[in-house]
Design an enzyme around this catalytic site. Structure first.
Site, PDB file in Angstrom:
ATOM      1  N   ASP A  53       0.968  -0.997  -0.016  1.00  0.00           N
ATOM      2  CA  ASP A  53      -0.111   0.023   0.108  1.00  0.00           C
ATOM      3  C   ASP A  53       0.759   1.178   0.033  1.00  0.00           C
ATOM      4  OD1 ASP A  53       0.743  -0.516   2.688  1.00  0.00           O
ATOM      5  OD2 ASP A  53      -0.719   0.912   3.424  1.00  0.00           O
TER       6      ASP A  53
ATOM      7  N   GLU B  78       0.466  -1.231   5.636  1.00  0.00           N
ATOM      8  CA  GLU B  78       1.165  -0.801   6.522  1.00  0.00           C
ATOM      9  C   GLU B  78       1.061   0.617   6.987  1.00  0.00           C
ATOM     10  OE1 GLU B  78       5.057   1.049   7.709  1.00  0.00           O
ATOM     11  OE2 GLU B  78       3.846   1.515   6.088  1.00  0.00           O
TER      12      GLU B  78
END
Length: 408
Positions: A79, A174
């Protein structure tokens, strides 16, 4: 495919995560990159390639030696930050950077300048990957993915280099602090691992903040202002009083290194009700506990001043300093340091002024320090990635695999 080509392909996927969706992954679009990576890992010959329903991708490079070498792992996140758009990224390569301004968008006047971003001066003469000034680049952490994949390709092509079983994992979310939440440590099956998620070339991190969140709720008493004397309790003013009682010099904009802080993220309210949200950070466990206690004491003092139930603080731990989990196995740091030196990278051991998936994984039973991925100015349009740093990080992965086998 070169490592640069891999990276440029990965950043073409919009994988921006999102706060407060309540699902994993937080955005369905992260699956697009995960599915692409699954096919890529299969195509390069990795085994046990598995993408689960939450967007966690695992794979194995089998050992090429019969000696009992520890199974180790490498992890990166898919991400990108909610802070800046990751859609329609338009990267370009600045060849042999000359040390001057980099014009990202001349018409819009968007320029990356070494005066504002002095870290550019460390990369004069290098090829840099930059944005067009309207999105982030995504080196955090697609550079880490590219480095790991390229290292696996290199090891497959060089069977003469002995290595044990190597596991790789790519995870979602994350950037919103949830990357480790659904990580299957038991399935991963490693004695230790490394996240490839640091910044400047040479960075090695096995210390991070202890972290907590604090929510302060203020209940006021609303009375017509013409008749409010000795009756009204203005919740917004009480909230402002709480904020003023936090140490002025202990905020992110006034601290560095090992200095902790209180960070006011959000504040809203009216006469009847107000809320403040903070994050609390410190590397030292005792100071961290003292900070949390100070927030509670401040709320209690204001409650005593304004009446029972008027002020309430809820403090929630988020993650802890991984150092206490890594110190008993410092050989994993020694291997990383030796690997960097073997590829002519000068190690720079630093404490993270933040947290990583590795911090949480370390407390889940997987010691997991963090190694540089090479990008700089993350989470914004001035992000850039020196290509030599990208290449060096991948070489470090290879060397860690080789050295681990050589030690056992």
């Amino acid at each position: 495919m070169t490592i640069v080509e891999r990276f440029l392909k990965y950043v073409s996927f919009d994988t921006q995560s999102a706060e407060d969706t309540g699902v994993t992954p937080s955005t369905a679009k992260q699956f697009a990159l995960a599915e692409y990576l699954k096919a890529e890992l299969e195509s390069i010959g990795l085994t046990d390639v598995e993408l689960d329903e939450k967007g966690y991708l695992y794979a194995t490079l089998p050992a090429n030696t019969e000696r009992p070498v520890p199974t180790i792992g490498f992890i990166a996140h898919m991400d990108t930050s909610p802070d800046c758009s990751g859609a329609n990224v338009k990267p370009r390569i600045v060849s042999a950077y000359d040390g001057g301004d980099i014009v990202l968008d001349a018409e819009a006047g968007i320029v990356t300048s070494p005066e504002k971003f002095p870290e550019l001066k460390q990369h004069v003469g290098e090829d840099l990957i930059v944005t067009d000034g309207h999105t982030l680049l995504g080196a955090d952490d697609k550079a880490g993915i590219a480095e790991i994949v390229q290292a696996m390709v290199w090891l497959k092509a060089h069977p003469e280099v002995e290595h044990g079983k190597i596991r790789v994992a790519f995870n979602p979310d994350e950037e919103i602090g949830l990357g480790a939440r659904s990580f299957n440590v038991e399935k991963f099956g490693c004695q230790w691992a490394y996240t490839m998620d640091g910044g400047e070339v040479g960075e090695l991190e096995f210390e991070n903040f202890n972290a907590a969140a604090a929510k302060i709720e203020v209940a006021g008493v609303s009375v017509h202002p013409g008749y409010a004397k000795d009756k009204m309790v203005n919740a917004s003013r009480v909230a402002a009083e709480f904020a003023a009682m936090m140490p002025e010099a202990e905020t992110p904009e006034h601290t560095t290194g090992y200095e902790g802080f209180y960070h006011l993220l959000h504040m809203e309210g009216n006469v009847e009700h107000a809320t403040l949200t903070y994050i609390i950070r410190d590397h030292d466990a005792a100071r961290f506990d003292a900070r949390k206690a100070y927030v509670q004491r401040t709320a209690e003092w204001l409650e005593a001043k304004y009446g029972k139930g008027s002020v309430k603080a809820t403090v929630t731990d988020q993650y802890r300093n991984m150092r206490e989990q890594v110190e008993p196995v410092m050989h994993i740091i020694d291997i990383a340091l030796e690997a960097m030196q073997a590829v002519d990278v000068t190690p720079a051991v630093r404490a993270i002024r933040g947290g990583t998936d590795g911090a949480q994984l370390s407390f889940m039973g997987l010691p997991c320090p963090n190694i540089f991925a090479g990008g700089l100015n993350f989470h914004g349009p001035h992000e850039f990635l020196p290509i030599p740093s990208l290449e060096k990080a991948s070489q470090v992965v290879v060397e860690i695999c080789r050295l681990t086998a050589a030690r056992y």
